[in-house]
Design an enzyme around this catalytic site. Structure first.
Site, PDB file in Angstrom:
ATOM      1  N   ASP A 116       7.564  -0.019   3.245  1.00 23.86           N
ATOM      2  CA  ASP A 116       7.954  -0.315   1.869  1.00 23.86           C
ATOM      3  C   ASP A 116       9.463  -0.194   1.698  1.00 23.86           C
ATOM      4  OD1 ASP A 116       7.802   2.423   2.327  1.00 23.86           O
ATOM      5  OD2 ASP A 116       7.085   2.905   0.316  1.00 23.86           O
ATOM      6  N   ARG A 117      10.053   0.813   2.338  1.00 20.97           N
ATOM      7  CA  ARG A 117      11.511   0.956   2.292  1.00 20.97           C
ATOM      8  C   ARG A 117      12.191  -0.249   2.918  1.00 20.97           C
ATOM      9  NH1 ARG A 117      13.512   6.456   4.874  1.00 20.97           N
ATOM     10  NH2 ARG A 117      15.534   5.512   4.370  1.00 20.97           N
ATOM     11  N   THR A 119       6.140   7.594  -4.869  1.00 15.52           N
ATOM     12  CA  THR A 119       5.624   8.948  -4.709  1.00 15.52           C
ATOM     13  C   THR A 119       6.755   9.889  -4.305  1.00 15.52           C
ATOM     14  OG1 THR A 119       3.515   8.007  -4.002  1.00 15.52           O
ATOM     15  CG2 THR A 119       3.866  10.338  -3.568  1.00 15.52           C
ATOM     16  N   ILE A 132       0.848  -1.197   0.000  1.00 14.70           N
ATOM     17  CA  ILE A 132       0.000   0.000   0.000  1.00 14.70           C
ATOM     18  C   ILE A 132       0.880   1.242   0.000  1.00 14.70           C
ATOM     19  CG2 ILE A 132      -1.831   1.243   1.212  1.00 14.70           C
ATOM     20  CD1 ILE A 132      -2.508  -1.466   2.595  1.00 14.70           C
TER      21      ILE A 132
END
Length: 257
Positions: free
Chosen positions: A109-110, A133, A6
């Site tokens: 996510d990183r 983003t 997400i």
């Protein structure tokens, strides 16, 4: 296994069988969507794919949008009767990764991308560039220590910012542009964003290499990484699915697979 990544702009679903990502699906991130809507979307797509003997037995979620995390958990528990794994910073310790930064909190996510990179490219000093983003440059030592970072706007934010802060400039898409100089307004903006983003990333990488003064294995991931397919003179590997691969590796460690 179902993988759910997400992000601020998009949600990426990955269908994984035997540790292989066989299909990815992407929809825009909309906080008001319900668990029912996500299930309808997934169920429709999975049925259309006609994957033999595919059953979701595990779900792992990476999220930087808390308002979307909640319906995804509801999707997992209500429709699949599965308690999902939610990636957090504690999983860095499980993967023997040290967060050697003043601000210890990393986006999930990183962390997933870094788990993927240190697993695929062990014993290397790494520069992992997450192009979403935002564009995040992560420096990781061969001892698996995250010790440095650079954060800049992503290509989408660059384009969106121009549109939001001007009255007459048109909205553009994020695509590869073959040349920088154009005689029409639309293509001039597209070229400016595309080549400006390429130059920004190349310039930051060049400065990082100068400051670090050592060999770095450079890996790019995220939706915008495909913009660099023709600019691989300094990026060793381009892997849009690196985050999901990291989620698979973490899942296997958690469940001893």
């Amino acid at each position: 296994m179902l993988i759910i990544d997400i992000g601020n702009t998009n949600i990426k679903f990955g269908i994984c069988i035997n540790n292989q990502i066989i299909q990815t699906l992407r929809i825009s991130s909309q906080p008001r969507r319900t668990a029912d809507e996500y299930f309808f979307f997934l169920n429709t797509i999975i049925n259309q794919l006609n994957i033999n003997n595919f059953t979701i037995t595990h779900i792992i979620i990476s999220s930087v949008v808390p308002s979307i995390t909640k319906p995804m958990i509801e999707l997992s528990t209500h429709y699949f009767n599965i308690t999902p794994t939610i990636i957090n910073n504690q999983h860095a310790d499980i993967c023997n990764i040290k967060i050697d930064l003043n601000d210890k909190l990393l986006g999930s996510d990183r962390l997933a991308s870094i788990i993927g990179a240190v697993t695929l490219y062990p014993n290397k000093n790494l520069l992992v560039i997450s192009m979403g983003t935002a564009t995040v440059f992560n420096l990781i030592s061969k001892e698996r220590s995250i010790y440095g970072q650079v954060i800049t706007p992503g290509a989408h934010i660059m384009a969106q910012s121009m549109r939001q802060h001007t009255a007459l400039l048109p909205e553009i898409s994020q695509i590869k542009v073959n040349k920088v100089v154009h005689n029409t307004l639309f293509y001039a903006i597209e070229a400016g964003v595309y080549w400006g983003y390429i130059a920004m990333v190349e310039g930051i990488v060049k400065q990082i290499l100068h400051e670090e003064n050592k060999d770095l294995h450079i890996v790019a991931t995220g939706g915008n990484s495909i913009l660099f397919i023709d600019h691989k003179n300094f990026i060793k590997n381009i892997d849009p699915d690196l985050t999901m691969k990291g989620m698979i590796y973490l899942h296997n460690m958690l469940f001893n697979k």
